[in-house]
Scaffold this active site. Structure first.
Site, mmCIF file in Angstrom:
data_model
loop_
_atom_site.group_PDB
_atom_site.id
_atom_site.type_symbol
_atom_site.label_atom_id
_atom_site.label_comp_id
_atom_site.label_asym_id
_atom_site.label_seq_id
_atom_site.Cartn_x
_atom_site.Cartn_y
_atom_site.Cartn_z
ATOM 1 N N ALA A 7 7.879 -1.502 4.196
ATOM 2 C CA ALA A 7 8.393 -2.561 5.076
ATOM 3 C C ALA A 7 7.306 -2.923 6.082
ATOM 4 C CB ALA A 7 9.645 -2.095 5.808
ATOM 5 N N GLY A 12 7.528 -8.760 3.134
ATOM 6 C CA GLY A 12 6.871 -9.946 2.582
ATOM 7 C C GLY A 12 5.460 -10.149 3.071
ATOM 8 N N GLY A 13 4.939 -9.146 3.804
ATOM 9 C CA GLY A 13 3.532 -9.230 4.215
ATOM 10 C C GLY A 13 2.623 -9.399 3.004
ATOM 11 N N GLY A 14 3.054 -8.842 1.882
ATOM 12 C CA GLY A 14 2.283 -8.968 0.637
ATOM 13 C C GLY A 14 2.756 -10.111 -0.239
ATOM 14 N N LYS A 37 5.832 1.074 11.863
ATOM 15 C CA LYS A 37 6.692 -0.021 11.385
ATOM 16 C C LYS A 37 8.061 -0.030 12.088
ATOM 17 C CE LYS A 37 3.585 -0.976 8.223
ATOM 18 N NZ LYS A 37 3.806 -0.816 6.811
ATOM 19 N N GLU A 70 11.164 -8.649 -4.471
ATOM 20 C CA GLU A 70 11.615 -7.414 -3.804
ATOM 21 C C GLU A 70 13.096 -7.511 -3.469
ATOM 22 O OE1 GLU A 70 7.423 -6.197 -1.554
ATOM 23 O OE2 GLU A 70 8.952 -7.286 -0.439
ATOM 24 N N SER A 125 0.816 -1.217 0.000
ATOM 25 C CA SER A 125 0.000 0.000 0.000
ATOM 26 C C SER A 125 0.851 1.269 0.000
ATOM 27 C CB SER A 125 -0.953 -0.012 1.197
ATOM 28 O OG SER A 125 -0.228 -0.118 2.408
ATOM 29 N N ASP A 170 10.561 1.094 -1.589
ATOM 30 C CA ASP A 170 9.614 0.074 -1.121
ATOM 31 C C ASP A 170 9.264 0.302 0.348
ATOM 32 O OD1 ASP A 170 7.990 -2.149 -1.112
ATOM 33 O OD2 ASP A 170 9.588 -3.609 -1.408
HETATM 34 C C1 5RP Z 1 5.138 -6.736 0.369
HETATM 35 C C2 5RP Z 1 5.984 -5.974 1.324
HETATM 36 C C3 5RP Z 1 5.511 -4.618 1.741
HETATM 37 O O1 5RP Z 1 6.528 -3.712 1.528
HETATM 38 C C4 5RP Z 1 5.150 -4.638 3.182
HETATM 39 O O2 5RP Z 1 4.211 -5.686 3.391
HETATM 40 C C5 5RP Z 1 4.569 -3.312 3.635
HETATM 41 O O3 5RP Z 1 3.307 -3.140 3.076
HETATM 42 P P1 5RP Z 1 2.441 -1.828 3.288
HETATM 43 O O4 5RP Z 1 3.148 -0.717 2.603
HETATM 44 O O5 5RP Z 1 1.115 -2.170 2.633
HETATM 45 O O6 5RP Z 1 2.299 -1.601 4.760
HETATM 46 O O7 5RP Z 1 7.006 -6.410 1.773
HETATM 47 O O8 5RP Z 1 5.632 -8.033 0.159
#
Ligand code: 5RP
Length: 224
Positions: free
Chosen positions: A87, A99-101, A125, A107, A34, A85
């Protein structure tokens, strides 16, 4: 400010960080999630100022393409000056859990190729110790149970992320109850398990710059 508003402030700050350095031949590395999406949206109006991007997921590639931003295969690109990116967790050494996504492998590959990793994250975070967020591990499907047993030996409580298939056709195990004392060593230990593609610790190659969104403003930390 809520979490989404804080994410927007760091997306703006990342644009400010890279904009003066954009050249006609610049290719940017783009993350997933996001926060990365908010950055992608702000990149749209700048699309004529640089050559294009390499994306860390099919989802980001689609969003970039819809904005008219070119997406290149990593193998066709030489120099990537910046990787931007989000985190899931980041510590004072700018080591991260990501890697939450489920996009951790691509990545990590794009980040490895980039000269500077700019991490953009809302203040929630930032942690003293990595591990409260369950550490994702991408595995070859046939190795899932074996890898899970090996992760137990390392102290984790591994849980299969049901229904998720990565862009690489693999599966994800999330490691719960797994506070990490030495992120560089743990990253290497998990990656040494046969059947692991990679894990979500970005410690050997952490971020170079952290833009952290706080209610009082964006805090910038640069290690390199
Ligand atoms: C996806 C990731 C994202 O960077 C991580 O999950 C953070 O996500 P967000 O910006 O939605 O909080 O590593 O694999």
């Amino acid at each position: 400010m809520n979490q989404d508003e804080l994410k927007a402030t760091v997306a703006d700050a990342a644009i400010k960080e890279i904009e003066p350095q954009l050249e006609k031949d610049t290719v940017l590395g783009i993350g997933t999630g996001s926060t990365a999406n908010l950055f992608i949206d702000r990149l749209g109006p700048l699309r004529d100022r640089f050559k294009g991007t390499v994306a860390s997921s099919e989802a980001s590639a689609k969003r970039l393409t819809e904005l008219g931003i070119e997406v290149f295969e990593l193998n066709s690109v030489g120099n990537i000056p910046f990787y931007i990116d989000g985190a899931d967790e980041v510590n004072t050494h700018l080591q991260m859990i990501k890697g939450g996504g489920a996009a951790l492998t691509r990545e990590k590959i794009v980040a490895a190729c980039a000269k500077r990793f700019i991490c953009i994250a809302d203040g929630s975070k930032y942690v003293a110790q990595l591990g409260n967020f369950p550490l994702p591990v991408e595995v070859i499907p046939m190795a899932r149970s074996y890898v899970a047993r090996e992760l137990v030996k390392l102290g984790a409580d591994p849980v299969y992320r049901q229904g998720v298939v990565t862009d690489n056709g693999n599966q994800i195990i999330d490691c719960f109850d797994f506070m990490i004392d030495d992120p560089v060593a743990m990253e290497a230990s998990i990656n040494a398990i046969v059947g692991v593609v990679t894990n979500g610790l970005f410690a050997a190659r952490g971020a170079d710059v952290l833009l952290l969104g706080k209610p009082e403003g964006v805090e910038r930390t640069a290690l390199n």
